[in-house]
Design an enzyme around this catalytic site. Structure first.
Site, short mmCIF file in Angstrom:
data_model
loop_
_atom_site.label_atom_id
_atom_site.label_comp_id
_atom_site.label_asym_id
_atom_site.label_seq_id
_atom_site.Cartn_x
_atom_site.Cartn_y
_atom_site.Cartn_z
N SER A 123 0.83 -1.21 0.00
CA SER A 123 0.00 0.00 0.00
C SER A 123 0.86 1.25 0.00
O SER A 123 0.37 2.32 -0.32
CB SER A 123 -0.86 0.05 1.27
N HIS A 144 -1.35 -2.68 -7.04
CA HIS A 144 -2.01 -2.37 -5.76
C HIS A 144 -3.53 -2.45 -5.91
O HIS A 144 -4.16 -1.58 -6.50
CB HIS A 144 -1.58 -0.97 -5.30
N GLU A 156 -3.83 0.27 -8.79
CA GLU A 156 -2.73 1.17 -9.11
C GLU A 156 -1.56 0.33 -9.63
O GLU A 156 -1.11 -0.59 -8.95
CB GLU A 156 -2.28 1.95 -7.87
N ASN A 194 -3.47 6.18 -1.32
CA ASN A 194 -3.13 6.23 0.11
C ASN A 194 -2.57 7.58 0.53
O ASN A 194 -2.64 7.94 1.70
CB ASN A 194 -2.18 5.10 0.49
P1 NAI Z 1 -3.17 -9.90 6.34
O1 NAI Z 1 -2.54 -9.72 7.65
O2 NAI Z 1 -4.65 -10.17 6.24
O3 NAI Z 1 -2.42 -11.08 5.52
C1 NAI Z 1 -1.04 -11.19 5.37
C2 NAI Z 1 -0.71 -12.66 5.16
O4 NAI Z 1 0.64 -12.78 4.78
C3 NAI Z 1 -0.92 -13.51 6.41
O5 NAI Z 1 -1.74 -14.61 6.09
C4 NAI Z 1 0.49 -13.93 6.81
O6 NAI Z 1 0.54 -15.22 7.37
C5 NAI Z 1 1.21 -13.90 5.47
N1 NAI Z 1 2.66 -13.69 5.56
C6 NAI Z 1 3.31 -12.81 6.37
N2 NAI Z 1 4.64 -12.88 6.12
C7 NAI Z 1 4.81 -13.82 5.15
C8 NAI Z 1 5.96 -14.33 4.47
N3 NAI Z 1 7.18 -13.88 4.74
N4 NAI Z 1 5.75 -15.25 3.52
C9 NAI Z 1 4.53 -15.70 3.25
N5 NAI Z 1 3.41 -15.28 3.86
C10 NAI Z 1 3.55 -14.33 4.79
O7 NAI Z 1 -2.79 -8.59 5.49
P2 NAI Z 1 -3.55 -7.95 4.24
O8 NAI Z 1 -4.57 -7.00 4.74
O9 NAI Z 1 -3.97 -9.02 3.31
O10 NAI Z 1 -2.37 -7.07 3.60
C11 NAI Z 1 -1.33 -7.66 2.87
C12 NAI Z 1 -0.65 -6.62 2.01
O11 NAI Z 1 -1.61 -5.97 1.19
C13 NAI Z 1 0.09 -5.53 2.78
O12 NAI Z 1 1.23 -5.17 2.04
C14 NAI Z 1 -0.93 -4.40 2.79
O13 NAI Z 1 -0.33 -3.14 2.94
C15 NAI Z 1 -1.54 -4.56 1.42
N6 NAI Z 1 -2.89 -4.01 1.27
C16 NAI Z 1 -3.82 -4.16 2.28
C17 NAI Z 1 -5.09 -3.62 2.12
C18 NAI Z 1 -6.12 -3.77 3.19
O14 NAI Z 1 -7.15 -3.08 3.12
N7 NAI Z 1 -5.96 -4.65 4.16
C19 NAI Z 1 -5.48 -2.89 0.90
C20 NAI Z 1 -4.46 -2.87 -0.14
C21 NAI Z 1 -3.20 -3.39 0.08
#
Ligand code: NAI
Length: 396
Positions: A123, A144, A156, A194
């Site tokens: 993000s 993104h 994006e 963002n």
């Molecule tokens: P989340 O916490 O729901 O999921 C992240 C997942 O990645 C978890 O299942 C975790 O076990 C896994 N993980 C962590 N480290 C890892 C690694 N080294 N190798 C493999 N798996 C790993 O987070 P979310 O919300 O899905 O966000 C993920 C990414 O997307 C972040 O970069 C965030 O900034 C971005 N993002 C999030 C949005 C949101 O509204 N939550 C919107 C747009 C982008």
């Protein structure tokens, strides 16, 4: 059209809210998709979750049962990054941390084919920094998505300093093929959305911290007066406070501590307490079974208004006068400086000054300020503020 072929293998790393959503989007577009997460069982669990979402689409008649089975069959959980040799596009959606994402990209570079595109769903982190130090930084790019990825159209496509321009075109066209509305952007802090959205969260959090109003009231105002689909508190509960806070910290740092992007202690508290929002069942609001949503503070007048006086040009507030007329309220117009007199109260559009300050400086008694709204003809809620000297009768 430079899009990836529909049968190209797409890999998604990170099976959280975003990874699962992105995997669903790619599989619905026809790609075989493999999903990896370093939490054992998380990828398989996410695919079950996607299948349940598809089931809901079948119930609503938006997907045939055959399509559901075909999409489900295209989704595969994998246990190791070693299974990515055939992937044409890898999209990472793991935790929002520069060193952890950099380490993942190094591992991917060692395992994926040289022409495989390495995309990040970050993000806020710099695509330039994510790519730095890799053998082929030109194949790293931001893709993104927004939450929830299957529903939100915007994507994006973010180019870092080294990103090959052809890559941006390929991902732009691929996102179009996936039914999305992509935009190109350079890797500036927060990219486009963002950067614009940070003050939306930050100001709401500041208002809460200052005690201006509670979460439910501020959310209701952003929806009913501001025209937003969600207020900042319900939206950050959906996004996840860990993610939202990490993004704020990263944008704040990237802008050398610009106050507009300053992280909030209120949100940090939630993160420290593990109250991450919907995903943990508690954030600003409770998502426990049967939990009641707090109601917005709403003033209902006890005294029926029969007439009012408009003094001068009310500017953007004018549609309110039409609404008063439509309610059968008598409106008298006379010259003046843009005030609306109702009973003992003097109403005016906020000009940024506090109500008490303006009442004193402009010599106005019982001043009640009306806040800005997107559309006064249709807003179902308006914020008002008044100084301490405003009488209870005037407010009624
Ligand atoms: P989340 O916490 O729901 O999921 C992240 C997942 O990645 C978890 O299942 C975790 O076990 C896994 N993980 C962590 N480290 C890892 C690694 N080294 N190798 C493999 N798996 C790993 O987070 P979310 O919300 O899905 O966000 C993920 C990414 O997307 C972040 O970069 C965030 O900034 C971005 N993002 C999030 C949005 C949101 O509204 N939550 C919107 C747009 C982008």
């Amino acid at each position: 059209m430079a899009a990836l072929d529909n049968d190209a293998l797409v890999a998604v790393i990170g099976a959280g809210a975003m990874g699962a959503g992105i995997a669903q989007v790619a599989a619905q577009a026809g790609h075989p998709v493999c999903l990896y997460d370093n939490r054992p069982g998380a990828a398989a669990q996410a695919i079950e979750g996607i299948d349940r979402q598809l089931g809901r689409l079948v119930e609503k008649g938006r997907l045939t049962p055959d399509n559901r089975s075909a999409i489900r069959a295209r989704l595969q959980p994998i246990d190791s990054l070693d299974d990515l040799a055939d992937a044409r596009l890898v999209i990472e959606a793991i935790v929002e941390s520069l060193p952890i994402k950099q380490e993942l990209l190094r591992q991917l570079e060692a395992r994926c084919a040289d022409d495989c595109i390495l995309a990040s769903n970050t993000s806020s982190l710099s695509i330039t920094s994510l790519a730095a130090g890799l053998r082929h930084p030109e194949r790293v790019i931001g893709m993104h998505f927004f939450n929830p990825a299957p529903l939100m159209a915007l994507v994006e496509v973010v180019s870092g300093l080294a990103t090959a321009p052809t890559l941006a075109t390929i991902l732009y066209d691929t996102a179009r093929n996936w039914g999305k509305q992509p935009v190109h952007t350079r890797s500036t802090p927060g990219f486009i959305v963002n950067r614009v959205a940070r003050p939306f969260y930050a100001e709401s959090l500041r208002l809460l911290q200052e005690g201006a109003a509670d979460c439910a009231t501020l959310d209701a105002l952003l929806r009913d007066a501001g025209g937003f689909r969600m207020g900042a508190f319900e939206l950050t509960d959906l996004i996840g406070h860990d993610v939202n806070y990490a993004v704020t910290c990263s944008v704040f740092e990237a802008f050398y501590g610009d106050f507009r992007f300053q992280p909030s202690l209120v949100q940090k508290e939630l993160v420290d307490a593990g109250r991450l929002g919907r995903k943990t069942g508690q954030g600003f609001y409770s998502y426990a079974e049967g939990a009641e949503r707090p109601q917005a503070a709403t003033i209902t007048s006890q005294a029926p208004v029969e007439r009012c006086t408009v003094e001068g040009d009310l500017g953007v507030l004018q549609p309110l006068v039409e609404r008063l007329r439509a309610k059968g309220i008598g409106v008298t117009e006379r010259a003046g400086s843009g005030l609306l007199r109702v009973g003992d109260a003097t109403l005016a559009l906020s000009d940024g000054r506090l109500a008490s300050q303006r009442a004193r400086e402009d010599g106005l008694r019982n001043l009640v300020l009306l806040d800005l709204a997107l559309d006064y003809a249709n807003a179902t809620r308006l914020a008002i503020s008044h100084g301490a000297e405003c009488s209870a009768e005037a407010l009624d």
